[in-house]
Design a protein around this motif. Sequence first.
Motif, PDB file in Angstrom:
ATOM      1  N   GLY A 154     146.990  77.396  73.126  1.00 16.44           N
ATOM      2  CA  GLY A 154     147.245  78.728  72.597  1.00 16.44           C
ATOM      3  C   GLY A 154     148.060  79.579  73.549  1.00 16.44           C
ATOM      4  O   GLY A 154     148.964  80.309  73.129  1.00 16.44           O
ATOM      5  N   SER A 158     151.636  81.025  72.870  1.00 12.49           N
ATOM      6  CA  SER A 158     151.804  82.474  72.883  1.00 12.49           C
ATOM      7  C   SER A 158     152.998  82.887  73.752  1.00 12.49           C
ATOM      8  O   SER A 158     153.831  83.710  73.340  1.00 12.49           O
ATOM      9  CB  SER A 158     150.525  83.136  73.400  1.00 12.49           C
ATOM     10  N   ALA A 281     148.098  83.802  68.900  1.00 10.19           N
ATOM     11  CA  ALA A 281     147.943  82.388  69.253  1.00 10.19           C
ATOM     12  C   ALA A 281     146.934  82.159  70.373  1.00 10.19           C
ATOM     13  O   ALA A 281     146.077  81.267  70.280  1.00 10.19           O
ATOM     14  CB  ALA A 281     149.308  81.796  69.631  1.00 10.19           C
ATOM     15  N   TYR A 282     147.013  82.950  71.436  1.00  9.19           N
ATOM     16  CA  TYR A 282     146.102  82.744  72.570  1.00  9.19           C
ATOM     17  C   TYR A 282     144.655  83.096  72.211  1.00  9.19           C
ATOM     18  O   TYR A 282     143.736  82.298  72.469  1.00  9.19           O
ATOM     19  CB  TYR A 282     146.599  83.552  73.772  1.00  9.19           C
ATOM     20  N   GLY A 285     143.312  80.377  70.135  1.00  9.64           N
ATOM     21  CA  GLY A 285     143.044  79.197  70.952  1.00  9.64           C
ATOM     22  C   GLY A 285     141.714  79.305  71.678  1.00  9.64           C
ATOM     23  O   GLY A 285     140.934  78.347  71.742  1.00  9.64           O
ATOM     24  N   GLY A 336     148.904  76.105  67.361  1.00 12.10           N
ATOM     25  CA  GLY A 336     148.170  75.624  68.524  1.00 12.10           C
ATOM     26  C   GLY A 336     147.007  74.726  68.144  1.00 12.10           C
ATOM     27  O   GLY A 336     146.703  73.748  68.848  1.00 12.10           O
TER      28      GLY A 336
END
Length: 413
Positions: A154, A158, A281-282, A285, A336
């Motif tokens: 992630g 990101s 995204a992060y 994740g 991800g």
Amino acid sequence: MSDQAKQPITVEATTSSATRQGIPLGIWALGFVSMLMDISSEMIHALLPVYMVAVLGTSTLAVGLIEGVAEATAAITKVFSGALSDWLGKRKFLAALGYGLAAFTKPIFPLAASLDWLVAARFIDRIGKGIRGAPRDALVADIAPPELRGASFGLRQSLDTIGAFIGPLLAIGLMWLTMNNFQTVFWIAVIPAFLSVGLILIAVKEPERPRDLRRVRLPLRRDELGRLGAGYWWVVLVATVFTLARFSEAFLILRAQSIGLPLALTPVVLVIMSLVYSLSAYPIGILSDRTDRVTILIFGLALLVLADLVLAFASGLTGLALGVALWGLHMGFTQGLLSTLIAEAAPAELRGTAFGVFNLVTGVALLAASVIAGALWDAVGLQGTFLSGAGFAVLAVMGLLPVRDRFRTSHRA
């Protein structure tokens, strides 16, 4: 399915702290390498569809075909570079080679005098992407601690996507400053590409190969591909159907143009999409390391259905912005996670091959998706393009439901 993918494992309460502090520096470095290259690439690619249609007079079907074939070229290259990284037991060299090739082809874009040159530059650039893609993803899986694998993928995604919105934003500003001088913007895009190459050469250290890890002589042989397991192949199948739903983002730019957005501002759709993508995204994740990944993936597919419906019927800037933001959010929820599921399902010694085959199959699907999207746009209008995407996303959800329990892990492998 591999033993890693079969075993449900819990994550301790300390995972949140570990996630923030325990991601290795190599993952951060690979993320910034991706970010710099994406700044360069997206400065060019954000303008390329409009340049081809508005300046060179190509059709939307031609844009779809060029974009799809370019990405398929990258995907075909990935399967061989991924297998080669397994055979060599080395991944950084191939990743650096791919970034280097992409950097050295960037000057072709401002020098191109015709569509043929632009197409050639696009394909060579994608070959560089193909060479680096699978070895880089396998390198992320090799470096990342198993309990932080979702967060690591992630984070890299990101940072990569931060580049994807900085690039179009720079393109917009530079187009305004240069009075729509495409060549000047393309020249400036060369700079971050070469910075990316320097960073991977200096800052990324490849971990030593474990002594007890099995040596792979011919990764693409049938018996080796069979070792990838049923779970891996099911993820590939679902991802393929999903890819048919998410055709090239070039069509988001054309959608912006269809509602009358000025030429210099059309890349703003990629800025919005990538900003939402990078912000989500992060955290997604991190969440995926604690809970059921397939449920998150299904939710991401539902977001794509909603994005397609909004984009199909939007009549103004507000609807366009909402649809593009939802598109970016679905990317943050899914990209991800798909990489993490591939890393978990495949044996460690075949990770390069696993990512290569995955990217080959989904790359071919992207070619089909982009051609279908362009053909539907020309034949029945933009609504046909986005509604077909929604239909494929629903099929992908139906494919995930039967195997949901198999992947119900909060992973530590």
